[in-house]
Design a protein around this motif. Structure first.
Motif, PDB file in Angstrom:
ATOM      1  N   TYR A  65      89.651  36.947  47.868  1.00 59.54           N
ATOM      2  CA  TYR A  65      90.102  35.577  48.114  1.00 59.54           C
ATOM      3  C   TYR A  65      89.376  34.612  47.172  1.00 59.54           C
ATOM      4  CZ  TYR A  65      90.646  31.181  50.805  1.00 59.54           C
ATOM      5  OH  TYR A  65      90.904  29.897  51.203  1.00 59.54           O
ATOM      6  N   THR A 107      80.752  42.492  60.308  1.00 54.72           N
ATOM      7  CA  THR A 107      82.168  42.414  60.618  1.00 54.72           C
ATOM      8  C   THR A 107      82.640  43.688  61.302  1.00 54.72           C
ATOM      9  OG1 THR A 107      84.403  42.156  59.701  1.00 54.72           O
ATOM     10  CG2 THR A 107      82.781  43.269  58.315  1.00 54.72           C
ATOM     11  N   LEU A 125      92.388  34.339  55.408  1.00 51.32           N
ATOM     12  CA  LEU A 125      91.166  34.835  56.037  1.00 51.32           C
ATOM     13  C   LEU A 125      91.325  34.843  57.551  1.00 51.32           C
ATOM     14  CD1 LEU A 125      88.507  32.890  53.918  1.00 51.32           C
ATOM     15  CD2 LEU A 125      89.466  35.171  53.497  1.00 51.32           C
ATOM     16  N   GLN A 185      91.807  39.099  54.379  1.00 48.55           N
ATOM     17  CA  GLN A 185      90.400  39.483  54.350  1.00 48.55           C
ATOM     18  C   GLN A 185      89.663  38.875  55.537  1.00 48.55           C
ATOM     19  OE1 GLN A 185      89.032  38.621  50.127  1.00 48.55           O
ATOM     20  NE2 GLN A 185      88.685  40.826  50.280  1.00 48.55           N
ATOM     21  N   ALA A 186      88.571  39.542  55.925  1.00 43.29           N
ATOM     22  CA  ALA A 186      87.709  38.984  56.957  1.00 43.29           C
ATOM     23  C   ALA A 186      86.978  37.772  56.397  1.00 43.29           C
ATOM     24  CB  ALA A 186      86.713  40.042  57.423  1.00 43.29           C
ATOM     25  N   THR A 187      86.814  36.748  57.211  1.00 39.32           N
ATOM     26  CA  THR A 187      86.131  35.536  56.775  1.00 39.32           C
ATOM     27  C   THR A 187      84.724  35.828  56.265  1.00 39.32           C
ATOM     28  OG1 THR A 187      87.395  34.227  58.377  1.00 39.32           O
ATOM     29  CG2 THR A 187      85.388  33.237  57.514  1.00 39.32           C
ATOM     30  N   THR A 194      96.916  34.382  63.850  1.00 39.59           N
ATOM     31  CA  THR A 194      96.125  33.198  63.486  1.00 39.59           C
ATOM     32  C   THR A 194      96.979  32.145  62.788  1.00 39.59           C
ATOM     33  OG1 THR A 194      94.116  34.532  63.252  1.00 39.59           O
ATOM     34  CG2 THR A 194      94.134  32.400  62.146  1.00 39.59           C
ATOM     35  N   CYS A 197      79.365  36.490  50.837  1.00 43.15           N
ATOM     36  CA  CYS A 197      79.932  37.704  51.433  1.00 43.15           C
ATOM     37  C   CYS A 197      78.829  38.432  52.184  1.00 43.15           C
ATOM     38  CB  CYS A 197      80.508  38.636  50.358  1.00 43.15           C
ATOM     39  SG  CYS A 197      82.124  38.165  49.752  1.00 43.15           S
ATOM     40  N   SER A 235      89.091  35.443  61.354  1.00 42.42           N
ATOM     41  CA  SER A 235      87.779  35.422  61.981  1.00 42.42           C
ATOM     42  C   SER A 235      87.502  36.717  62.741  1.00 42.42           C
ATOM     43  CB  SER A 235      87.687  34.246  62.957  1.00 42.42           C
ATOM     44  OG  SER A 235      88.577  34.461  64.067  1.00 42.42           O
ATOM     45  N   GLU A 236      86.250  36.917  63.123  1.00 45.56           N
ATOM     46  CA  GLU A 236      85.883  38.088  63.919  1.00 45.56           C
ATOM     47  C   GLU A 236      86.557  38.092  65.291  1.00 45.56           C
ATOM     48  OE1 GLU A 236      84.082  40.830  62.715  1.00 45.56           O
ATOM     49  OE2 GLU A 236      84.607  39.691  60.936  1.00 45.56           O
ATOM     50  N   PRO A 261      85.091  37.394  52.010  1.00 44.77           N
ATOM     51  CA  PRO A 261      86.247  36.850  51.296  1.00 44.77           C
ATOM     52  C   PRO A 261      86.188  37.098  49.790  1.00 44.77           C
ATOM     53  CG  PRO A 261      84.661  35.120  51.637  1.00 44.77           C
ATOM     54  CD  PRO A 261      84.046  36.382  52.217  1.00 44.77           C
TER      55      PRO A 261
END
Length: 416
Positions: free
Chosen positions: A224, A238, A265, A216-218, A299, A234, A267-268, A221
């Motif tokens: 998550y 993004t 997660l 998922q994007a930070t 990552t 949230c 990051s952008e 989340p």
């Protein structure tokens, strides 16, 4: 049939089964693209893992969402088909449902927020959907869709929180393991959870030892946090709109709680880099959500190193202007583009002397901006910002060192 998840479906002994996914595969066979799963030598060398890519961005509407939408549509009764289907979506589900619903001869209505970009409205209408604009947010559009469902006798097809939709999405895993049975881990983007619910159910049944990792994007989340019992915010801009879901599905959460190994997660900047890398290396266009799997592997390199990894390029619908920005920002992060800020005297020849140094270092100047007014410098001073391109970061560093050696105050404008 009502495609809304029922309590009995969620409290049964098995939420979703391999047989459900296999039945979906037989049902939709020949009506969606059987996309390839291909080995990437370069990405494998970059990440230290053995990377296999599933090119779901090659579907007609450029996303895997067609699979689940079609599986749900094919199970409607004749009466339900005559009344048509409805959904709330501003993304890939809207296009997949509209395309296959229209192809099968049933009316499709998509409710979108009034804030939806025109290009998404046009894309949905171009494949046969009737778009209704209602509300300022997705929640308001969703509420209106459920209202129209009741008023018009239409069938609501949820984008993810539905067993039939999830079973359709699970066919992605059947194809991947048929093509590459030795895969050890699947790394799959999570928004509402429909894709990983279906894929994970099929993969775990076929190969119990397989690793299942969601991404998922930070900024969003939601799944998550739900599975880990956390309370996390949230929201935000993004690049991965396709997985920017604030409330994950009830059904999908229950499935993933049973089967997923972990959710990570990203990051952008990691998402942006992954989009750029896939275009540069694989010559394939993916949206932010479609690049999330690669972003996770890049990552969390140590976690995936040495393993045979399956990544789903789940969608390719990215705005061309946004894609251009992503590529230029990636060039800046890699050091091939730079913006230098210099303090100069406001007199003839000052800029010329600086430009001579750019020429000596073979750094190309793209743009120059002068600021004389909005500065804390004395009236005879100015700041100049020079945007330039070079072979690599080292070439820029040598130029900066040279300018500083000549007494110039030079700073490099950094990306966030």
């Amino acid at each position: 049939m009502n495609t809304t998840t029922t309590a009995s479906a969620m409290t049964g002994a098995s939420l979703l089964t391999l047989d459900d996914v296999r039945a979906a595969a037989a049902r939709i066979a020949g009506q969606i693209v059987r996309t390839p799963t291909l080995y990437s030598k370069t990405l494998s060398e970059m990440t230290g893992a053995e990377i296999w890519l599933k090119f779901e961005n090659l579907q007609f509407t450029a996303a895997y969402k067609e699979r689940g939408a079609l599986n749900a549509l094919l199970q409607l009764s004749d009466e339900q088909r005559s009344h048509g289907v409805i959904a709330a979506s501003a993304g890939n589900h809207a296009q997949g449902l509209s395309y296959h619903g229209t192809r099968l001869g049933m009316p499709v209505t998509i409710v979108m927020p009034r804030t939806t970009p025109t290009v998404k409205i046009m894309q949905t209408e171009s494949v046969g959907g009737t778009v209704v604009l209602e509300g300022e947010t997705f929640d308001e559009a969703y509420a209106h869709a459920r209202k129209l469902e009741a008023e018009r006798g239409m069938t609501f097809v949820h984008p993810f929180d539905d067993p039939q939709v999830a079973a359709g999405q699970g066919t992605v895993a059947l194809e991947m393991l048929e093509d590459v049975p030795e895969l050890e881990t699947l790394v799959v983007p999570i928004g509402g959870g429909g894709l990983l619910s279906g894929m994970g159910t099929a993969a775990r049944a076929l190969k119990p030892s397989i690793g299942l990792v969601g991404v998922q994007a930070t900024l969003f989340p939601s799944m998550y946090a739900k599975l880990k019992g956390l309370d996390l915010p949230c929201g935000g801009d993004t690049i991965a709109e396709g997985i920017a879901v604030k409330e994950p599905g009830t059904f999908t959460s229950a499935v993933l709680k049973k089967i997923v190994d972990d959710i990570v997660l990203v990051s952008e900047p990691a998402l942006e880099t992954a989009v750029a890398v896939l275009l540069q290396i694989e010559k394939t266009v993916v949206e932010g959500a479609g690049a999330a799997g690669l972003a996770a592997v890049m990552t969390h390199r140590k976690r995936f190193a040495g393993r045979k990894i399956g990544l789903v390029l789940c969608g390719g619908n990215i705005d061309t202007r946004l894609l251009a920005n992503v590529l230029l920002r990636d060039l800046a992060r890699s050091g091939r583009l730079a913006r230098l800020r210099l303090t100069l005297q406001d007199r003839p020849g000052a800029l010329f002397k600086v430009v001579e140094d750019f020429n000596r270092h073979q750094v190309n100047i793209l743009e120059v901006w002068h600021n004389r007014i909005f500065t804390s410098l004395p009236a005879k001073g100015l700041t100049a910002e020079i945007e330039c391109e070079a072979r690599d970061r080292e070439q820029i560093d040598l130029l900066v060192a040279s300018l500083r050696a000549k007494g110039y105050d030079v700073t490099q404008v950094e990306l966030g």
